[in-house]
Structure formats: C-alpha cells, structure tokens
Design a protein around this motif. Structure first.
Motif, mmCIF file in Angstrom:
data_model
loop_
_atom_site.group_PDB
_atom_site.id
_atom_site.type_symbol
_atom_site.label_atom_id
_atom_site.label_comp_id
_atom_site.label_asym_id
_atom_site.label_seq_id
_atom_site.Cartn_x
_atom_site.Cartn_y
_atom_site.Cartn_z
ATOM 1 N N ALA A 282 0.812 -1.227 0.000
ATOM 2 C CA ALA A 282 0.000 0.000 0.000
ATOM 3 C C ALA A 282 0.845 1.276 0.000
ATOM 4 O O ALA A 282 0.412 2.297 -0.531
ATOM 5 C CB ALA A 282 -0.939 -0.003 1.204
ATOM 6 N N ALA A 283 2.022 1.216 0.602
ATOM 7 C CA ALA A 283 2.867 2.414 0.679
ATOM 8 C C ALA A 283 3.992 2.399 -0.351
ATOM 9 O O ALA A 283 4.893 3.237 -0.298
ATOM 10 C CB ALA A 283 3.448 2.558 2.088
ATOM 11 N N MET A 284 3.951 1.452 -1.287
ATOM 12 C CA MET A 284 4.999 1.367 -2.305
ATOM 13 C C MET A 284 4.665 2.347 -3.430
ATOM 14 O O MET A 284 4.147 1.977 -4.478
ATOM 15 C CB MET A 284 5.119 -0.068 -2.843
ATOM 16 C CG MET A 284 6.380 -0.289 -3.661
ATOM 17 S SD MET A 284 6.535 -1.971 -4.301
ATOM 18 C CE MET A 284 5.380 -1.931 -5.674
ATOM 19 N N ALA A 285 5.006 3.606 -3.188
ATOM 20 C CA ALA A 285 4.565 4.672 -4.088
ATOM 21 C C ALA A 285 5.568 5.027 -5.177
ATOM 22 O O ALA A 285 5.217 5.712 -6.139
ATOM 23 C CB ALA A 285 4.238 5.920 -3.274
ATOM 24 N N ALA A 286 6.808 4.572 -5.052
ATOM 25 C CA ALA A 286 7.812 4.918 -6.059
ATOM 26 C C ALA A 286 7.468 4.260 -7.395
ATOM 27 O O ALA A 286 6.848 3.195 -7.433
ATOM 28 C CB ALA A 286 9.196 4.475 -5.596
ATOM 29 N N PRO A 287 7.851 4.872 -8.514
ATOM 30 C CA PRO A 287 7.586 4.263 -9.819
ATOM 31 C C PRO A 287 8.204 2.875 -9.917
ATOM 32 O O PRO A 287 9.365 2.677 -9.526
ATOM 33 C CB PRO A 287 8.249 5.232 -10.802
ATOM 34 C CG PRO A 287 8.335 6.538 -10.070
ATOM 35 C CD PRO A 287 8.531 6.179 -8.640
ATOM 36 N N ALA A 288 7.438 1.916 -10.424
ATOM 37 C CA ALA A 288 7.966 0.557 -10.541
ATOM 38 C C ALA A 288 7.352 -0.145 -11.737
ATOM 39 O O ALA A 288 6.177 0.040 -12.056
ATOM 40 C CB ALA A 288 7.684 -0.241 -9.268
ATOM 41 N N LEU A 289 8.179 -0.965 -12.379
ATOM 42 C CA LEU A 289 7.733 -1.880 -13.416
ATOM 43 C C LEU A 289 7.716 -3.277 -12.815
ATOM 44 O O LEU A 289 8.751 -3.775 -12.363
ATOM 45 C CB LEU A 289 8.676 -1.840 -14.623
ATOM 46 C CG LEU A 289 8.427 -2.897 -15.710
ATOM 47 C CD1 LEU A 289 7.069 -2.708 -16.381
ATOM 48 C CD2 LEU A 289 9.551 -2.873 -16.752
ATOM 49 N N VAL A 290 6.541 -3.894 -12.783
ATOM 50 C CA VAL A 290 6.384 -5.255 -12.292
ATOM 51 C C VAL A 290 6.345 -6.184 -13.504
ATOM 52 O O VAL A 290 5.630 -5.910 -14.471
ATOM 53 C CB VAL A 290 5.091 -5.386 -11.457
ATOM 54 C CG1 VAL A 290 4.872 -6.828 -11.006
ATOM 55 C CG2 VAL A 290 5.138 -4.439 -10.258
ATOM 56 N N VAL A 291 7.139 -7.258 -13.466
ATOM 57 C CA VAL A 291 7.195 -8.200 -14.580
ATOM 58 C C VAL A 291 6.738 -9.567 -14.095
ATOM 59 O O VAL A 291 7.277 -10.098 -13.113
ATOM 60 C CB VAL A 291 8.613 -8.292 -15.168
ATOM 61 C CG1 VAL A 291 8.623 -9.230 -16.378
ATOM 62 C CG2 VAL A 291 9.121 -6.905 -15.566
ATOM 63 N N ALA A 292 5.736 -10.136 -14.755
ATOM 64 C CA ALA A 292 5.171 -11.421 -14.341
ATOM 65 C C ALA A 292 5.018 -12.340 -15.545
ATOM 66 O O ALA A 292 4.728 -11.890 -16.658
ATOM 67 C CB ALA A 292 3.815 -11.207 -13.666
ATOM 68 N N GLY A 293 5.206 -13.632 -15.316
ATOM 69 C CA GLY A 293 4.966 -14.628 -16.345
ATOM 70 C C GLY A 293 3.584 -15.227 -16.195
ATOM 71 O O GLY A 293 3.181 -15.575 -15.088
ATOM 72 N N ASP A 294 2.853 -15.358 -17.276
ATOM 73 C CA ASP A 294 1.477 -15.857 -17.152
ATOM 74 C C ASP A 294 1.408 -17.374 -16.969
ATOM 75 O O ASP A 294 0.321 -17.941 -16.836
ATOM 76 C CB ASP A 294 0.606 -15.390 -18.323
ATOM 77 C CG ASP A 294 0.967 -16.023 -19.659
ATOM 78 O OD1 ASP A 294 1.916 -16.838 -19.712
ATOM 79 O OD2 ASP A 294 0.303 -15.695 -20.655
ATOM 80 N N LYS A 295 2.585 -18.041 -16.905
ATOM 81 C CA LYS A 295 2.643 -19.472 -16.595
ATOM 82 C C LYS A 295 3.473 -19.723 -15.331
ATOM 83 O O LYS A 295 3.914 -20.848 -15.095
ATOM 84 C CB LYS A 295 3.247 -20.259 -17.763
ATOM 85 C CG LYS A 295 2.492 -20.130 -19.081
ATOM 86 C CD LYS A 295 1.080 -20.684 -18.989
ATOM 87 C CE LYS A 295 0.376 -20.611 -20.347
ATOM 88 N NZ LYS A 295 -1.040 -21.051 -20.245
ATOM 89 N N ASP A 296 3.647 -18.682 -14.521
ATOM 90 C CA ASP A 296 4.473 -18.798 -13.312
ATOM 91 C C ASP A 296 3.603 -19.304 -12.164
ATOM 92 O O ASP A 296 2.997 -18.521 -11.433
ATOM 93 C CB ASP A 296 5.101 -17.445 -12.978
ATOM 94 C CG ASP A 296 6.145 -17.541 -11.868
ATOM 95 O OD1 ASP A 296 6.331 -18.637 -11.322
ATOM 96 O OD2 ASP A 296 6.767 -16.503 -11.564
ATOM 97 N N GLN A 297 3.524 -20.607 -12.009
ATOM 98 C CA GLN A 297 2.725 -21.229 -10.958
ATOM 99 C C GLN A 297 3.634 -21.551 -9.778
ATOM 100 O O GLN A 297 4.441 -22.472 -9.830
ATOM 101 C CB GLN A 297 2.045 -22.505 -11.461
ATOM 102 C CG GLN A 297 1.190 -23.207 -10.414
ATOM 103 C CD GLN A 297 0.047 -22.323 -9.920
ATOM 104 O OE1 GLN A 297 -0.806 -21.883 -10.693
ATOM 105 N NE2 GLN A 297 0.042 -22.043 -8.625
ATOM 106 N N SER A 298 3.516 -20.787 -8.701
ATOM 107 C CA SER A 298 4.425 -20.937 -7.573
ATOM 108 C C SER A 298 3.975 -22.034 -6.620
ATOM 109 O O SER A 298 2.788 -22.146 -6.292
ATOM 110 C CB SER A 298 4.533 -19.619 -6.807
ATOM 111 O OG SER A 298 5.352 -19.787 -5.654
ATOM 112 N N ALA A 299 4.938 -22.814 -6.136
ATOM 113 C CA ALA A 299 4.666 -23.820 -5.112
ATOM 114 C C ALA A 299 4.453 -23.185 -3.742
ATOM 115 O O ALA A 299 4.071 -23.872 -2.788
ATOM 116 C CB ALA A 299 5.831 -24.809 -5.038
#
Length: 305
Positions: free
Chosen positions: A193-210
């Motif tokens: 909620a307080a992570m206000a700095a500019p950021a690029l989030v990169v995610a894989g649409d097949k990234d299934q985490s254990a």
C-alpha cells in the motif's frame, strides 16, 4: 542516448565493510567503459543466487549506459548459511540492509573499478530484483512486511532510490500462501500500500508458484496493490525464470526464450530511463514499438496511481 553495443567492464569482488553481518558484503560492479553521470541500478538476486548471476540483464543494461551493482546476499549458495545459523531467520531483513549498504558504499564501488571514479550519478539510483530479490528491492520502494497480527512492520524505504523493476515478485501472504510457505517464510507477507515509487512489475502468465495457493496472478499483486505510478509487463508463456534472466545457460531456466528476455531487458531499461530522467521518451517509444509488433511475447498495462 543509445549506448547499444558499448563495451562493458566489470570487477568482483568489491568488499563493503559490514560490521555485525558476520560476513562483509561482496558486490560486483559492471559499467560501460565510457560515459559520465551514469545512473545506477542495484540488483538483488533470487534465493541462492549471487553477484555473478543475471548476465543477460546486467550486460545489456551496462552496455546501454547504466552502472549495475550486484550484492551477494547471505542466502547465496556460495556462502552456505543454513537454518542452524543465528542469522538465517533474519536474512530477509539483512537482504534489505545489503541493498542500502550498497548505496551507502558507492564511493568504494567507484574506487574499485578503474576509470569509474566520478562517473556515477548519485541522484539517479534504481533498484531491481528477481523473485526473493524483487521482494527485497520492493522494500526500498516503500513495501513493508506485515507482522503476525497484520500490522505493517518498519518502513525500510530509501529516498535515494527513485524507481524499481520487480521481476517475479511474490504476492500477498496470509491465506494466499501454502501451509509450507506460511510456516517457513513468515516474512512473505508484503504490504504494497505504501509502495509509491515508480515501478515496473514483470510477471509470467505461466508462473505457478509452489509457495502460493493462487495462480500466476499472484505475481501481479505489487502492481495491483501498490500506489503511485506502476506498470505491469506480462510475458506470455513465461515461468519463474521469465525466459532465462538468471544466466545465459542456467539450469534453473525451464522456459528458455531469448525473445522474452530481450523484451524484458529492453522495456526495463526504457522504464528506468524515463523514471530517472523526467521527459525522457524511452518508455513511450518502447511501448509504441511493442504495440505495433505482431506476435510480441508480452503486453504492458500502466496506471498513474
């Protein structure tokens, strides 16, 4: 300015004194052989990694005008810090301290690489990280860790860090974690909620985490729940290594795709250029190019806050 193809020089290890850590902090620094006022990326490796990983990203960013500094965290396989070590259960916090110590130690970093002295722009510093390293990096941007009662822990953000790139950053904790993850990784309970700095989030649409009972969308939480300007790059078909970011021939890569890695590193470079240099058109130009590329291996969405 396009530095594409510029020769890069690296030095390792650069040792930064770290009283109380148990081991001094070792970092690797990579920079283009020429150019002044170089912006800085501090890069946090994933679990078990080291300062010697992520060459597909680091080589590109350094060849295109960034100085990249990579600390080796205590969880690195090169250090063998196990569960019986008194520091083990606090490694997540020490990781954040490592990143801050790296920023604090830029004078030593400059002095260690011949020809780098006086060439770093201390006013343009970004963080980046992969997996656990992305969580570590996110805390310098304002993310916090919720305690067992759901209250946010201390604010570990660093005002010197102006933007970030979060690769496969773990999502929210609590009921979203598997029982194993909840028991063994209680720090995996972020509050964005307080992570206000500019950021690029990169995610894989097949990234299934254990570690999560949710699907690949778990890795988009930092984008969905963060405040301030955020962008999300979703890579099609990508698993946790996002096409092979950790190394050119990494055994950890299960979804090798040079095209995905090329898109990721190019967009991350453009995002940071525009975040660190207001008015710089690199990001808008990269997005325009992506939109007209048929069969591109990813898509970007953005929001202002």
């Amino acid at each position: 300015m396009d530095h594409s193809g510029m020769p890069v020089v690296s030095v390792r290890p650069v040792v930064l004194p770290a009283p109380g850590r148990g081991d001094d902090l070792q970092v690797r620094v990579s920079a283009p052989v020429s150019g002044d006022e170089l912006p800085v990326i501090v890069f946090s490796h994933g679990f078990g990694g080291s300062m010697d990983g992520y060459a597909p990203l680091v080589d590109h960013w350094a060849a295109n005008g960034f100085a990249v500094v990579q600390p080796t965290h205590l969880d690195s396989r090169t250090l063998s810090v196990g569960p019986d070590d008194p520091r083990y259960h606090d490694i997540w916090r020490i990781r954040v301290e490592d990143l801050v110590r790296t920023v604090d130690g830029l004078d030593l970093v400059e002095a260690a690489l011949p020809g780098l002295a006086g060439r770093l722009d201390r006013g343009r510093i970004a963080v980046a990280g992969h997996s656990w390293g992305a969580q570590s990096a996110s805390m310098l941007l304002g993310a916090r860790v919720l305690d067992a009662g759901g209250e946010p822990g201390p604010d570990l953000s660093d005002p010197r860090v102006r933007a970030g790139v979060l690769l496969a950053v773990p999502g929210t904790g609590g009921g979203d974690l598997t029982p194993f993850a909840a028991e063994h990784f209680p720090f995996m309970n972020p509050d964005f909620a307080a992570m206000a700095a500019p950021a690029l989030v990169v995610a894989g649409d097949k990234d299934q985490s254990a570690l999560s009972v949710r699907g690949p969308d778990w890795f988009t939480d930092a984008y969905r729940l963060g405040t301030g300007p955020k962008s999300l790059l979703t890579l099609f078909g990508a698993e946790h290594s996002l096409g092979g970011v950790s190394g050119y021939d990494s055994a950890e890569t299960t979804d090798e795709s040079p095209a995905r890695v090329a898109l990721l590193r190019r967009l991350a470079w453009a995002f940071l250029r525009s975040a660190l240099y207001p008015g710089e058109p690199a990001w808008s130009a990269a997005l325009a190019e992506l939109e007209k590329t048929a069969g591109a291996p990813g898509v970007v969405e953005s929001r202002a806050g």
